[in-house]
Motif scaffolding. Structure first.
Motif, mmCIF file in Angstrom:
data_model
loop_
_atom_site.group_PDB
_atom_site.id
_atom_site.type_symbol
_atom_site.label_atom_id
_atom_site.label_comp_id
_atom_site.label_asym_id
_atom_site.label_seq_id
_atom_site.Cartn_x
_atom_site.Cartn_y
_atom_site.Cartn_z
ATOM 1 N N GLN A 72 -0.118 14.050 -4.755
ATOM 2 C CA GLN A 72 -1.490 14.007 -4.272
ATOM 3 C C GLN A 72 -1.978 15.433 -4.060
ATOM 4 O O GLN A 72 -1.180 16.373 -3.995
ATOM 5 N N VAL A 107 1.833 8.417 5.176
ATOM 6 C CA VAL A 107 1.684 9.749 4.588
ATOM 7 C C VAL A 107 0.445 10.439 5.151
ATOM 8 O O VAL A 107 0.481 11.637 5.488
ATOM 9 N N MET A 108 -0.657 9.715 5.273
ATOM 10 C CA MET A 108 -1.882 10.287 5.851
ATOM 11 C C MET A 108 -1.650 10.718 7.291
ATOM 12 O O MET A 108 -2.117 11.782 7.721
ATOM 13 N N SER A 117 4.405 4.230 3.132
ATOM 14 C CA SER A 117 3.048 3.742 2.862
ATOM 15 C C SER A 117 2.061 4.904 2.839
ATOM 16 O O SER A 117 2.331 5.991 3.364
ATOM 17 N N GLN A 118 0.890 4.656 2.252
ATOM 18 C CA GLN A 118 -0.142 5.694 2.230
ATOM 19 C C GLN A 118 -0.628 5.997 3.637
ATOM 20 O O GLN A 118 -0.939 7.155 3.961
ATOM 21 N N ASP A 124 -6.508 11.769 -4.500
ATOM 22 C CA ASP A 124 -5.823 11.506 -5.757
ATOM 23 C C ASP A 124 -5.928 12.743 -6.652
ATOM 24 O O ASP A 124 -6.914 13.500 -6.581
ATOM 25 N N ARG A 134 0.835 -1.211 0.000
ATOM 26 C CA ARG A 134 0.000 0.000 0.000
ATOM 27 C C ARG A 134 0.869 1.260 0.000
ATOM 28 O O ARG A 134 0.677 2.183 0.801
ATOM 29 N N ALA A 185 2.474 4.803 -0.961
ATOM 30 C CA ALA A 185 1.868 6.083 -1.310
ATOM 31 C C ALA A 185 2.356 6.538 -2.681
ATOM 32 O O ALA A 185 3.456 6.195 -3.113
ATOM 33 N N THR A 186 1.530 7.321 -3.357
ATOM 34 C CA THR A 186 1.948 7.955 -4.601
ATOM 35 C C THR A 186 2.613 9.289 -4.285
ATOM 36 O O THR A 186 2.275 9.950 -3.302
#
Length: 419
Positions: A145, A323-324, A319-320, A165, A139, A141-142
């Motif tokens: 965003q 990042v969150m 990971s996303q 996104d 999972r 992260a990109t």
């Protein structure tokens, strides 16, 4: 100052409460944070993250526990691996919910000012490019965003913020945040939000708004063009009905909405048109809307502060979820700084033309946050910190404007960390 300190004290108590622990667990770890003690319990984990992590994880952890012990020498108390394992058990919604609780406490304490009985809320989105490297973590992260935020200009605090996104539009982001708003709010929006369906949705939700609509391109309203040619200062008009696809997608009314247009002439002679659903010209005079809309600029300054001074695009994980968590933690960190700045000037307002230096406030608060959030007797330390904050101000000149320069945005790499 006493009510501000009380908010800090209540926040520290809530951070260590069973209620917060129950809501903070990740769904995949239902028994997380139940063991008493340990080197990095839940309150310490949150306190580390909301202190504003801008350096390497190892440096941040060692510095945090040195500040907790109130000593200059760094303390290696927790490893990077232990931090990573602990944060994996933390829900992505834990810190945003903690921010919701914090904002409710600030509002309940009467610290959020009103404009004619309404709370000002600015909305906007900003593009983020996180300093991520290639990885194979689950999972992941990109890199790029978008961040959407609802901001309270009166207290310089973020009401809510979410990552999206890059394919998601700003109007869709706002629509998904309408539940954060109430009937005593007035939403301040720039030209990117004008749409018939959104006006209908805001009216349906009972949300007051003030939106700039003087677009000259294809997306503009015909009634606005007619209003500009008329030369009138204000007018009540009816927008065309939203198209059927938008009505189906968003569940908004299918009828055209009645709105009020207000003409604003800037100091350099430029004409701006604001649209609002506050139709009562006597209760809400048109001469006040120029200054009202100007408050929207505070969210632009907030994004700049978060990006450049709190290093919003620097992350401590790949990971996303990580990042969150980092994103939400820095939003809450900025809100805690804003509360400290309010507390610093609550008893003795600053001289006219002077402003608190938020960058220095972060420097002061970062060193006392561990003690402030994790110990029971921090009032004296906080009062001394507030005196330091008020001693370092800058002179603000009204009416100055600096055109935004269009330039390539550099990418922040994980190998380039602050020290």
């Amino acid at each position: 100052m006493s009510c501000h300190i009380e908010v800090f004290r209540n926040f520290a108590e809530h951070l260590q409460s069973d209620l917060f622990r129950e809501t903070a667990r990740h769904s995949e770890y239902p028994t997380a944070f139940t063991r008493k003690g340990g080197k990095l319990p839940l309150p310490s984990l949150i306190a580390v993250m909301v202190s504003g992590m801008r350096m390497s994880v190892r440096a941040e952890l060692d510095q945090f526990f040195a500040h907790l012990r109130q000593q200059a020498q760094l303390v290696h108390h927790v490893s990077e691996q232990a931090f990573a394992q602990a944060r994996a058990k933390l829900s992505g919604a834990a810190i945003p919910k903690l921010n919701d609780w914090f904002i409710q406490q600030v509002d309940a304490a009467g610290l959020v000012p009103r404009w004619r009985g309404l709370r000002l809320v600015a909305a906007d989105a900003s593009n983020l490019r996180f300093g991520l490297r290639a990885s194979h973590v689950p999972r992941a992260a990109t890199t790029e965003q978008n961040a959407f935020a609802l901001f309270l200009p009166g207290v310089e605090m973020t009401l809510a913020a979410t990552l999206y996104d890059v394919s998601v539009g700003e109007r869709q982001m706002l629509f998904e945040h309408l539940e954060k708003l109430s009937v005593d709010d007035i939403l301040l929006l720039d030209r990117g939000y004008q749409a018939r369906w959104l006006v209908a949705a805001l009216n349906q939700a009972g949300v007051h708004f003030c939106m700039r609509v003087d677009r000259a391109d294809k997306g503009g309203f015909n009634c606005v063009r007619d209003f500009i040619r008329s030369g009138n200062d204000e007018a009540v008009v009816r927008l065309g009905a939203p198209n059927q696809k938008d009505v189906t997608d968003y569940g908004c009314p299918s009828t055209g909405q009645e709105v009020r247009l207000v003409r604003i002439v800037t100091s350099d002679g430029a004409i701006r048109v604001l649209m609002t659903n506050l139709l009562d010209a006597r209760a809400f005079p048109c001469v006040e809307f120029g200054e009202l809309y100007h408050h929207r600029w505070r969210i632009e300054e907030a994004f700049k502060r978060l990006k450049h001074r709190l290093s919003l695009e620097h992350v401590s994980g790949l990971s996303q979820l990580a990042v969150m968590q980092d994103f939400a933690a820095k939003i809450l960190c900025d809100n805690l700084q804003a509360l400290a700045c309010l507390a610093a000037i609550s008893d003795e307002p600053l001289p006219e033309g002077r402003r608190i230096n938020h960058s220095y406030a972060h420097t002061v608060l970062k060193r006392i946050l561990p003690v402030l959030l994790l110990t029971s007797s921090a009032s004296l330390i906080l009062k001394e910190a507030l005196l330091l904050i008020t001693s370092h101000t800058y002179r603000h000149q009204e009416g100055q404007s600096k055109p935004r320069k269009s330039s390539h945005k550099p990418h922040k790499y994980m190998s380039h960390k602050a020290c």
